[in-house]
Write a protein that holds these residues in place. Sequence first.
Motif, PDB file in Angstrom:
ATOM      1  N   UNK A  11       0.844  -1.183   0.000  1.00 31.57           N
ATOM      2  CA  UNK A  11       0.000   0.000   0.000  1.00 31.57           C
ATOM      3  C   UNK A  11       0.890   1.247   0.000  1.00 31.57           C
ATOM      4  N   UNK A  12       0.547   2.215  -0.833  1.00 32.55           N
ATOM      5  CA  UNK A  12       1.303   3.468  -0.895  1.00 32.55           C
ATOM      6  C   UNK A  12       0.434   4.541  -1.531  1.00 32.55           C
ATOM      7  N   UNK A  13       0.838   5.765  -1.342  1.00 32.02           N
ATOM      8  CA  UNK A  13       0.193   6.896  -2.016  1.00 32.02           C
ATOM      9  C   UNK A  13       1.060   7.273  -3.211  1.00 32.02           C
ATOM     10  N   UNK A  14       0.423   7.365  -4.366  1.00 28.17           N
ATOM     11  CA  UNK A  14       1.108   7.782  -5.587  1.00 28.17           C
ATOM     12  C   UNK A  14       0.616   9.175  -5.943  1.00 28.17           C
ATOM     13  N   UNK A  15       1.537  10.086  -6.128  1.00 27.62           N
ATOM     14  CA  UNK A  15       1.218  11.478  -6.440  1.00 27.62           C
ATOM     15  C   UNK A  15       1.903  11.875  -7.741  1.00 27.62           C
ATOM     16  N   UNK A  16       1.147  12.522  -8.590  1.00 29.24           N
ATOM     17  CA  UNK A  16       1.697  13.145  -9.791  1.00 29.24           C
ATOM     18  C   UNK A  16       1.557  14.647  -9.638  1.00 29.24           C
ATOM     19  N   UNK A  17       2.596  15.378 -10.015  1.00 23.69           N
ATOM     20  CA  UNK A  17       2.561  16.846 -10.039  1.00 23.69           C
ATOM     21  C   UNK A  17       3.078  17.282 -11.400  1.00 23.69           C
ATOM     22  N   UNK A  18       2.272  18.051 -12.097  1.00 25.02           N
ATOM     23  CA  UNK A  18       2.553  18.454 -13.473  1.00 25.02           C
ATOM     24  C   UNK A  18       2.615  19.976 -13.530  1.00 25.02           C
ATOM     25  N   UNK A  19       3.679  20.510 -14.108  1.00 26.76           N
ATOM     26  CA  UNK A  19       3.806  21.966 -14.253  1.00 26.76           C
ATOM     27  C   UNK A  19       2.756  22.428 -15.262  1.00 26.76           C
ATOM     28  N   UNK A  20       1.887  23.323 -14.835  1.00 23.27           N
ATOM     29  CA  UNK A  20       0.808  23.805 -15.700  1.00 23.27           C
ATOM     30  C   UNK A  20       1.359  24.792 -16.730  1.00 23.27           C
ATOM     31  N   UNK A  21       0.849  24.700 -17.943  1.00 26.84           N
ATOM     32  CA  UNK A  21       1.188  25.672 -18.973  1.00 26.84           C
ATOM     33  C   UNK A  21       2.610  25.594 -19.486  1.00 26.84           C
ATOM     34  N   UNK A  22       3.230  24.425 -19.418  1.00 24.36           N
ATOM     35  CA  UNK A  22       4.638  24.345 -19.828  1.00 24.36           C
ATOM     36  C   UNK A  22       4.822  24.600 -21.321  1.00 24.36           C
ATOM     37  N   UNK A  23       3.846  24.227 -22.129  1.00 24.30           N
ATOM     38  CA  UNK A  23       3.953  24.492 -23.573  1.00 24.30           C
ATOM     39  C   UNK A  23       4.045  25.988 -23.818  1.00 24.30           C
TER      40      UNK A  23
END
Length: 176
Positions: A11-23
């Motif tokens: 069991x674990x927590x998976x987190x994604x963080x994405x820089x907004x507006x990189x394009x």
Amino acid sequence: MPTDPAPASKQAAILFADIAGSTRLYETLGDSEALATITRALDVIRHICEDHGGRIVKTIGDEAMAIFPNAANAAYASITMQTQVSALKTSRGAPLAIHAGFHYGPVIEEAKDVFGDSVNLAARLTSLAKSGQTLISADTRAILSPSLRARTRPQDTHTVRGKQADVAVHELIWQE
């Protein structure tokens, strides 16, 4: 011939963080400066993950995937990420932002990478999140402490690719 044992699930927590507006950053700042700006933000995210007992599994372009031992650590890391990344500015003074998502559930960890339905759900939550938003599943919200649950608000239920049933989604509020 002996077969390798199946990798163990945990069991674990998976987190994604994405820089907004990189394009847009690449278009307005140019490749070198945009890459430096994104790298600076990802470095902040990496340090926050480590400070909250997590680790970056991998980065892909402008997105980081992290694993945490529990949902509370992921929640506090996400709140800190949103706060600190939103305080960053480009060389032209524009603020940066992330959109994020996390889910706590069973994962398979193999060769420093992480696999499974929980990873897929966390990625889908991230793609649903708007700039400055962190989305979590209702199942993850249910295991958070009362003080963290109080920092959430329900969102719409979403049809998530790969899931038979719709997923109830909550936003984790990071602003005081």
